[in-house]
Design a protein around this motif. Structure first.
Motif, mmCIF file in Angstrom:
data_model
loop_
_atom_site.group_PDB
_atom_site.id
_atom_site.type_symbol
_atom_site.label_atom_id
_atom_site.label_comp_id
_atom_site.label_asym_id
_atom_site.label_seq_id
_atom_site.Cartn_x
_atom_site.Cartn_y
_atom_site.Cartn_z
ATOM 1 N N MET A 1 -1.958 -2.752 -8.422
ATOM 2 C CA MET A 1 -1.144 -3.352 -7.352
ATOM 3 C C MET A 1 -1.214 -4.870 -7.434
ATOM 4 N N GLU B 1 -0.263 -6.052 0.692
ATOM 5 C CA GLU B 1 -0.312 -6.378 -0.743
ATOM 6 C C GLU B 1 -1.118 -7.646 -0.984
ATOM 7 N N VAL B 2 -0.841 -8.663 -0.162
ATOM 8 C CA VAL B 2 -1.469 -9.962 -0.442
ATOM 9 C C VAL B 2 -2.947 -9.989 -0.065
ATOM 10 N N ILE B 3 -3.430 -8.964 0.631
ATOM 11 C CA ILE B 3 -4.878 -8.916 0.799
ATOM 12 C C ILE B 3 -5.474 -7.847 -0.105
ATOM 13 N N PHE C 1 4.060 -6.255 2.492
ATOM 14 C CA PHE C 1 3.647 -7.569 1.976
ATOM 15 C C PHE C 1 2.295 -7.994 2.555
ATOM 16 N N ALA C 2 2.124 -7.744 3.858
ATOM 17 C CA ALA C 2 0.890 -8.161 4.524
ATOM 18 C C ALA C 2 -0.330 -7.471 3.924
ATOM 19 N N ARG D 1 9.929 -14.727 11.348
ATOM 20 C CA ARG D 1 9.333 -15.071 10.044
ATOM 21 C C ARG D 1 9.276 -13.891 9.078
ATOM 22 N N LEU D 2 10.395 -13.232 8.902
ATOM 23 C CA LEU D 2 10.466 -12.157 7.908
ATOM 24 C C LEU D 2 10.936 -12.744 6.581
ATOM 25 N N LEU D 3 10.678 -12.026 5.499
ATOM 26 C CA LEU D 3 11.170 -12.467 4.190
ATOM 27 C C LEU D 3 12.559 -11.874 3.988
ATOM 28 N N PRO D 4 13.586 -12.718 3.875
ATOM 29 C CA PRO D 4 14.968 -12.216 3.875
ATOM 30 C C PRO D 4 15.313 -11.371 2.655
ATOM 31 N N ASN D 5 14.573 -11.533 1.563
ATOM 32 C CA ASN D 5 14.917 -10.784 0.348
ATOM 33 C C ASN D 5 14.109 -9.497 0.197
ATOM 34 N N LYS D 6 13.385 -9.133 1.252
ATOM 35 C CA LYS D 6 12.630 -7.879 1.197
ATOM 36 C C LYS D 6 13.090 -6.978 2.342
ATOM 37 N N ARG E 1 4.350 -5.725 10.939
ATOM 38 C CA ARG E 1 3.616 -6.447 9.916
ATOM 39 C C ARG E 1 2.307 -7.000 10.479
ATOM 40 N N ARG F 1 -2.089 0.581 -3.544
ATOM 41 C CA ARG F 1 -0.727 1.046 -3.335
ATOM 42 C C ARG F 1 -0.682 2.345 -2.505
ATOM 43 N N TYR G 1 -5.708 -15.982 -4.055
ATOM 44 C CA TYR G 1 -4.549 -15.097 -4.122
ATOM 45 C C TYR G 1 -3.257 -15.868 -3.887
ATOM 46 N N ILE H 1 -1.117 1.647 1.116
ATOM 47 C CA ILE H 1 0.085 1.021 1.674
ATOM 48 C C ILE H 1 1.163 2.071 1.914
#
Lengths: 229, 301
Positions: free
Chosen positions: B1, A106-108, A103-104, A90-95, A151, A112, B222, A115
């Motif tokens: 961010m 960023e979304v929480i 990503f894990a 379950r990886l994001l193919p465009n990253k 991740r 920066r 989010y 990270i």
């Protein structure tokens, strides 16, 4: 850390329960293999820990909290403390590798700078030094699973759930993946790994819980895969 | 961010289903333009009504030798009749003010009012416009009672209510307003459905990302925010196009109409600005709300 207290789970529109009267206690820092044939309830077991499903009967406690009393808006906070790895990565193919792991965080809403510091450390920990800028399709299956583990672990969860993490990987590479999981377990993270890879279970000699038709038929410390052994 | 990340997600979402976004923007633009036009017409009607109703008079024309009404019997109204009529008018409860206007005054007023149309003034002679009582009503809607009471009195040739003339115009405007709002309503329904489809496609396109977000414990807001903002931004762009259309409809529809009927006070820039603001806000909120509703169905948290 994880307590299943007489848990029964019956899915809607299904007669046969996925789990029946399951009692399992997993302590902090344990490494546990969840074994059993397909459809024996391993995935349901893991989904209950994440509160992706709720038990039809009984209670699931994670980190001392009864999940049935956990309100829905607090579920994301529960999941931040649990890492997840799957058979299909379950990886994001465009990253690229770095971005997938980042990503894990960023979304929480992690800053920066944090990270930028933490992600390279974890990429090194799972053995992907120097591959931070590769895209997932440039990596082997084993390497992709390492990204997925990075991740899952980057936010330093208390618990790592792995659903057949070696299911898509050849045996030699699987050993490497297991070493990464073992390294994570040594940092004090509780690891629950569902698998039907007998060789791995036998080689690692950790606690084994065997499910059959939704029942716990064996709970053995330092166990092996099959009872025949 | 956070901000940068969310903006990036929105951009990806909008670009991925560009055709859907374009159709959504067009639909919202048309819906909001029609909605705004409806509002503009309503404002124009309200403004003009207030202005005109203030000035509206009921004229009671008195008999002259040239009158064709049999009630007059080709006789000029007598002074006695005049006195009686004035007394009677002043007794009517609906009447606010009564003014007598003789032929000279009427002709002078006529010349003044139609100063622009030289031909009309030239062919009209003093005496063509008969003597009249000009009546202001307390409530312009109650002219009927006055009309009925006065029409049958001896010495009265005709009762003319200026409101009748304006009513026709307001009826046209009212019809236009209704048509604009009706089409706007249909377009709004189309816009809501389109937002639903766009968001559904978007959610499907990004099911990997949202799945992972869910797993690593991203909060519901989010996860949903990019989708809702996606809708809102499409709504905003649509609203901006609508405001351009609204400026056109103000210039070419409202101002033209107003010019035709000599509406003294046409709507100002502040009215237009208000309508544009309302339309844009409505468009943005509509799209954001529609996204939110669809998300509840297609994005399991």
């Amino acid at each position: 850390m994880i307590h299943f207290d007489n848990v029964t789970k019956v899915y809607a529109n299904q007669q046969r329960p996925a789990l029946q009267h399951v009692n399992v206690a997993i302590e902090k820092g344990e490494f546990l293999f969840l074994v059993g044939p397909s459809g024996s309830g391993k995935s349901t077991f893991l989904r209950l820990i994440l509160k992706e499903e709720r038990p039809s009967q009984g209670h699931v406690h994670v980190a001392g909290k009864d999940l049935s009393r956990l309100s829905n808006w607090k579920v994301p906070h529960l999941r931040r403390r649990i890492g997840c790895v799957f058979q299909d990565f379950r990886l994001l193919p465009n990253k690229n590798v770095f971005e997938n792991v980042a990503f894990a965080l960023e979304v929480i809403g992690k800053p920066r700078r944090f990270i930028g510091k933490v992600v390279p450390e974890v990429i090194d920990l799972v053995g992907l030094e120097g591959k931070a800028h590769r895209m997932p399709d440039e990596l082997s299956g084993g390497e992709q699973q390492r990204v997925a583990i990075a991740r899952a672990f980057v936010n330093r969860p208390m618990i790592l759930l792995a659903d057949e993490p070696t299911g898509n990987i050849d045996p030699a590479t699987s050993i490497g993946i297991m070493k990464v999981l073992d390294r994570i377990n040594r940092t004090g993270t509780t690891v629950v790994m569902a698998t039907h890879d007998a060789a791995i279970v036998d080689a690692f000699r950790k606690r084994v819980v065997e499910l059959e038709d939704g029942r716990v038929v064996r709970d053995q410390s330092r166990g092996v895969y099959g009872q025949a052994y | 961010m956070r901000v940068q990340f969310v903006l990036q997600e929105i951009w990806i979402g909008l670009r991925r289903n560009l055709t859907m976004t374009i159709s959504l923007v067009i639909t919202v633009a048309i819906a909001m333009a029609l909605f705004g036009t409806g509002l503009l017409i309503k404002m124009q009607v309200d403004e003009s009504k207030g202005y005109w109703y203030d000035k509206i008079e009921v004229s009671v024309f008195l008999c002259a030798k040239t009158s064709s009404n049999p009630n007059c019997q080709k006789q000029e109204v007598t002074d006695q009749q005049r006195q009686a009529l004035k007394a009677q008018l002043e007794k009517l409860p609906q009447v606010a003010d009564v003014q007598y206007e003789n032929k000279q005054q009427a002709y002078a007023r006529f010349k003044e009012r139609f100063a622009g149309s030289k031909g009309l003034v030239d062919t009209t002679r003093e005496g063509d416009i008969p003597d009249s009582f000009r009546i202001k009503l307390k409530d312009p809607e109650q002219y009927k009672a006055v009309d009925q009471a006065m029409r049958v009195q001896p010495g009265v040739d005709n009762v003319v209510n200026e409101q009748e003339i304006l009513k026709k115009f307001f009826k046209i405007l009212g019809g236009l307003q209704f048509a604009a709002l009706l089409i706007a309503a249909i377009q709004v329904i189309a816009a809501v459905l389109l937002v639903g489809n766009t968001v559904r496609l978007s959610a499907f396109n990004r099911r990997r990302e949202t799945g992972i977000m869910r797993l690593v414990g991203a909060s519901n807001t989010y996860i949903q925010m990019p989708f809702i903002l996606e809708g809102a931004i499409a709504g905003l762009i649509g609203g901006l196009f609508a405001s351009v259309l609204l400026v056109f409809s103000k210039i070419f529809l409202i101002d033209n109409l107003a010019g035709d009927v000599e509406l003294v006070n046409s709507l100002g820039v502040s009215h237009l600005a208000l309508v544009i603001t309302v339309s844009i806000c409505f468009g943005v909120l509509l799209c954001a709300f529609a996204s939110f509703l669809t998300l509840r169905r297609y994005l399991r948290i």
